[in-house]
Design a protein around this motif. Sequence first.
Motif, PDB file in Angstrom:
ATOM      1  N   GLY A   1      -1.611   7.207  -5.311  1.00 54.67           N
ATOM      2  CA  GLY A   1      -0.832   6.271  -6.121  1.00 54.67           C
ATOM      3  C   GLY A   1       0.645   6.583  -6.104  1.00 54.67           C
ATOM      4  O   GLY A   1       1.408   6.020  -6.882  1.00 54.67           O
ATOM      5  N   SER A   2       1.055   7.477  -5.207  1.00 55.21           N
ATOM      6  CA  SER A   2       2.488   7.839  -5.166  1.00 55.21           C
ATOM      7  C   SER A   2       3.238   6.892  -4.252  1.00 55.21           C
ATOM      8  O   SER A   2       2.649   6.188  -3.473  1.00 55.21           O
ATOM      9  CB  SER A   2       2.656   9.260  -4.651  1.00 55.21           C
ATOM     10  OG  SER A   2       2.161   9.370  -3.342  1.00 55.21           O
TER      11      SER A   2
ATOM     12  N   ARG B   1      -5.311   1.765   3.388  1.00 50.96           N
ATOM     13  CA  ARG B   1      -6.607   2.430   3.147  1.00 50.96           C
ATOM     14  C   ARG B   1      -7.591   2.263   4.320  1.00 50.96           C
ATOM     15  O   ARG B   1      -8.759   1.939   4.121  1.00 50.96           O
ATOM     16  CB  ARG B   1      -7.212   1.913   1.847  1.00 50.96           C
ATOM     17  CG  ARG B   1      -6.318   2.290   0.684  1.00 50.96           C
ATOM     18  CD  ARG B   1      -6.703   1.681  -0.615  1.00 50.96           C
ATOM     19  NE  ARG B   1      -5.616   1.887  -1.585  1.00 50.96           N
ATOM     20  CZ  ARG B   1      -5.649   1.495  -2.834  1.00 50.96           C
ATOM     21  NH1 ARG B   1      -6.722   0.889  -3.295  1.00 50.96           N
ATOM     22  NH2 ARG B   1      -4.638   1.714  -3.630  1.00 50.96           N
TER      23      ARG B   1
ATOM     24  N   GLN C   1       5.044   8.398   7.846  1.00 53.93           N
ATOM     25  CA  GLN C   1       4.832   7.122   7.136  1.00 53.93           C
ATOM     26  C   GLN C   1       3.571   6.435   7.647  1.00 53.93           C
ATOM     27  O   GLN C   1       2.830   5.832   6.866  1.00 53.93           O
ATOM     28  CB  GLN C   1       6.031   6.187   7.363  1.00 53.93           C
ATOM     29  CG  GLN C   1       7.344   6.725   6.866  1.00 53.93           C
ATOM     30  CD  GLN C   1       7.601   6.412   5.407  1.00 53.93           C
ATOM     31  OE1 GLN C   1       6.763   5.834   4.756  1.00 53.93           O
ATOM     32  NE2 GLN C   1       8.740   6.828   4.895  1.00 53.93           N
TER      33      GLN C   1
ATOM     34  N   ARG D   1      -1.865   3.034   1.525  1.00 54.69           N
ATOM     35  CA  ARG D   1      -1.525   1.649   1.270  1.00 54.69           C
ATOM     36  C   ARG D   1      -2.566   0.705   1.861  1.00 54.69           C
ATOM     37  O   ARG D   1      -3.117  -0.131   1.163  1.00 54.69           O
ATOM     38  CB  ARG D   1      -0.138   1.379   1.853  1.00 54.69           C
ATOM     39  CG  ARG D   1       0.439   0.091   1.428  1.00 54.69           C
ATOM     40  CD  ARG D   1       1.950   0.058   1.524  1.00 54.69           C
ATOM     41  NE  ARG D   1       2.380  -1.258   1.130  1.00 54.69           N
ATOM     42  CZ  ARG D   1       3.084  -2.072   1.911  1.00 54.69           C
ATOM     43  NH1 ARG D   1       3.466  -1.667   3.094  1.00 54.69           N
ATOM     44  NH2 ARG D   1       3.435  -3.264   1.491  1.00 54.69           N
TER      45      ARG D   1
END
Lengths: 290, 206
Positions: free
Chosen positions: A289-290, A105, A95, A103
């Motif tokens: 984008g997942s 970035r 994660q 997220r």
Amino acid sequence: MAVTDRGAPVPGITFADAWRSFHTAIRLGWAIEANWSDPFLFAVYTLAKPLAAAGILVVMFQIITGGQGTEFLQFLIVGAALWNVVFGVMGGLVQSILEDRERYRMMKYVVVTPSSLFPFLLGRSLARVGTSLVAVVLTLGVGVVFLGVRLAPDLFYLVPATILGFLAVMSLGIFMAGWCLQLRQEAWSYPEAIAGALYLVSGAIFPVDILPSFVQPIAYAFPTTWWLEASRRGLLGHGSPGDIGLLSDGTVMLWLTVSTAITMPLALVCFSWFVKRARQAGLLDMTTGS
Amino acid sequence: MTAFWLNVVWMMAAQFYWEKDQGNLELYFTAPMHLMSILAGMAIGGLVMTSSRALAVIAIGSVLYGVSYQIEQPLLLIAVFLLTMVPLYGLGMLFASLFLLWGREAFHLAQLLQEPIYFLGGVNFPIRHLGVVSGLVVATLPLAVGLDAMRQLVFPGAASQGVLPVGTEMMILAAMGVVFLIGARLALGWLETLARREGRLTLRWQ
């Protein structure tokens, strides 16, 4: 856009840089994991999930056995408790790397700092690993207080088993983190899927003997199986039901050591290769984008 | 049914929060339609997609573990299943607005809605075994009511393990469906007003 490989080692990457990166990442990981949430909600979340998971196992056990078989209950509780670490480590490492890439970035910014991604990743995931240790203590506590699990810790056996097991699980997590860096879609689900599959084959909630014969060699190849067995011996004073329980303490520790010694360097080499490949293929700043 | 619950939690409840993170939420708010239409579309899509996963689990369970079923009233079973889906996805719509409101805690909330709900919802065992808690669960959690009713219709002799008769549980599900859908509509309306007033629509990672 692909990030090209550095031609030569960057001067100035020292142990001090790595350490600074590591402890800064710990603070960042904790901030993301806990402080940005309401403290009460975070405490509820931290306690409720492992307690509910333990509750499910206990009620299922009571229904199936009618309250008999306390030896198996001890086996079950210790396995369920320790498996929180595997979920925490795998989930935490994967994660962390995905959140920072997809997220927030900021993965690319970490990579261009005068440090390695590796200490940052370790530090960044420690908050979730710490939370999983709370879950271990809670689940064992429920077992002792409400279910009559009797712990007879042998620290001389438990401590080395825990250190080796933790190294092995971290190695598996590091491998997973590198692997998930290569994936384009649904990488978020992989740690849970892999940890769930290992949960079944590592003797966490039922003895390895019950598995189909072709799966048993896989079970014995993973250090998690030996870690759970060694931890049960260190915590309960006896081994698991089945063949693995008949082995001597020394043999179990030896297999844990050997499997960890193979897993650790292999995972580090794979992680290094995965990161190199991600740099070459431009995957470090990719968002799916997942 | 775990597959449907996970779909509700991750693809319905948390969906608007993810959309905000990706910068799509303002497009939803400015589109000439109600947010419930978007969520209803997601619900139908999710229902179809998740059904394939649920069917795979049933097939594997039947083949590998030899689980047998005795369904005497298949139409009633289908009706109970569909009736369960309405409050389940209605609850997901209600959570969607709450998750958006609670912001960064969405991930924790989604986690919180898994194991504890599996435990209270009787996903792994009949909720009758939870004793007095089962009454409270049946009154609040559509997953638990639907599961209890479907188990009674699918497994021989399971009727005696049910908390309430199937007919009563169907009425509870219908009532839950109405309550959750109305609740979701009100919550989404309130959230839209709040989000516009406070300018939260475009605040990512909050």
